[in-house]
Write a protein that holds these residues in place. Structure first.
Motif, PDB file in Angstrom:
ATOM      1  N   GLU A 178      -9.755   0.982   2.647  1.00  0.00           N
ATOM      2  CA  GLU A 178      -9.721   2.168   1.790  1.00  0.00           C
ATOM      3  C   GLU A 178      -9.362   3.420   2.572  1.00  0.00           C
ATOM      4  OE1 GLU A 178     -13.366   2.264  -0.404  1.00  0.00           O
ATOM      5  OE2 GLU A 178     -12.719   0.624  -1.711  1.00  0.00           O
TER       6      GLU A 178
ATOM      7  N   PRO B  29     -13.451   4.229  -5.145  1.00  0.00           N
ATOM      8  CA  PRO B  29     -13.560   3.637  -3.803  1.00  0.00           C
ATOM      9  C   PRO B  29     -14.876   4.046  -3.142  1.00  0.00           C
ATOM     10  CG  PRO B  29     -11.430   4.691  -4.118  1.00  0.00           C
ATOM     11  CD  PRO B  29     -12.267   5.060  -5.293  1.00  0.00           C
TER      12      PRO B  29
ATOM     13  N   THR C 169      -9.663   0.500  -6.951  1.00  0.00           N
ATOM     14  CA  THR C 169     -10.579   0.117  -5.879  1.00  0.00           C
ATOM     15  C   THR C 169     -10.183  -1.264  -5.374  1.00  0.00           C
ATOM     16  OG1 THR C 169     -12.111  -0.927  -7.397  1.00  0.00           O
ATOM     17  CG2 THR C 169     -12.447   1.415  -6.980  1.00  0.00           C
TER      18      THR C 169
END
Length: 178
Positions: free
Chosen positions: A29, A137, A44
């Motif tokens: 991420e 995220p 995500t």
């Protein structure tokens, strides 16, 4: 006792994968935020979307190699050591960390590995839960900035540092105009 040893070995193996996943998930991420800023935050890891393929491929590579290492070590255990083996022993120590170590030290290292593996399994479960509930995220969730941001970029730490060391009011002290 043999059943418990097999359970311990399974826990060590799953803990090793969880430790890799607990490192790679946030790193994925962070790299997405850096290299794909226009699409970051929309998706995500769980819900998919545009992402860099390198870390998922690396995780797949690690999983395949750990599987091969497990097959290799189980063959050695069956043919050479029988029931006299330590759980999680893969007969591969590239850094020679445990070479010549007494049994007590090996046992302590195994206990540390199990503890870290359990913590990593809980962390990965928390990652899944947080992303499933918030659809964001994990590195952007409130409270996680302490884990995934440099300390000097966290606002309340910046305020504390300014209070402790003073804020330079004018930039001319550090960068005089020419």
């Amino acid at each position: 006792a043999l059943i418990l040893r097999d359970y311990r070995e399974a826990e060590i193996r799953h803990g090793r994968l969880a430790m890799l996943a607990a490192m790679i998930w946030p790193l994925q991420e962070i790299l997405d935020r850096i290299f794909i800023p226009e699409s970051f935050g929309e998706t995500t890891v769980i819900y998919g979307g545009p992402t860099l393929p390198f870390l998922p491929l690396m995780m797949t590579f690690f999983m395949l190699n750990l599987g091969y290492l497990d097959i290799y070590s189980s063959e050695i255990k069956e043919n050479e050591s029988g029931d006299a083996f330590l759980p999680g022993e893969c007969f591969w120590d590239p850094l020679s960390v445990m070479e010549g170590a007494p049994d007590l030290m090996k046992r302590n290292m195994q206990e540390r590995e199990i503890l870290n593996g359990r913590a990593a399994m809980i962390a990965v479960a928390a990652f899944i839960f947080e992303e499933a509930m918030t659809h964001q995220p994990i590195i952007t969730l409130h409270g996680n900035e302490l884990l995934f941001e440099p300390a000097y970029q966290v606002p309340f730490i910046q305020a504390w540092l300014d209070l402790q060391f003073g804020s330079i009011g004018s930039s001319s002290v550090m960068f005089p105009r020419l």
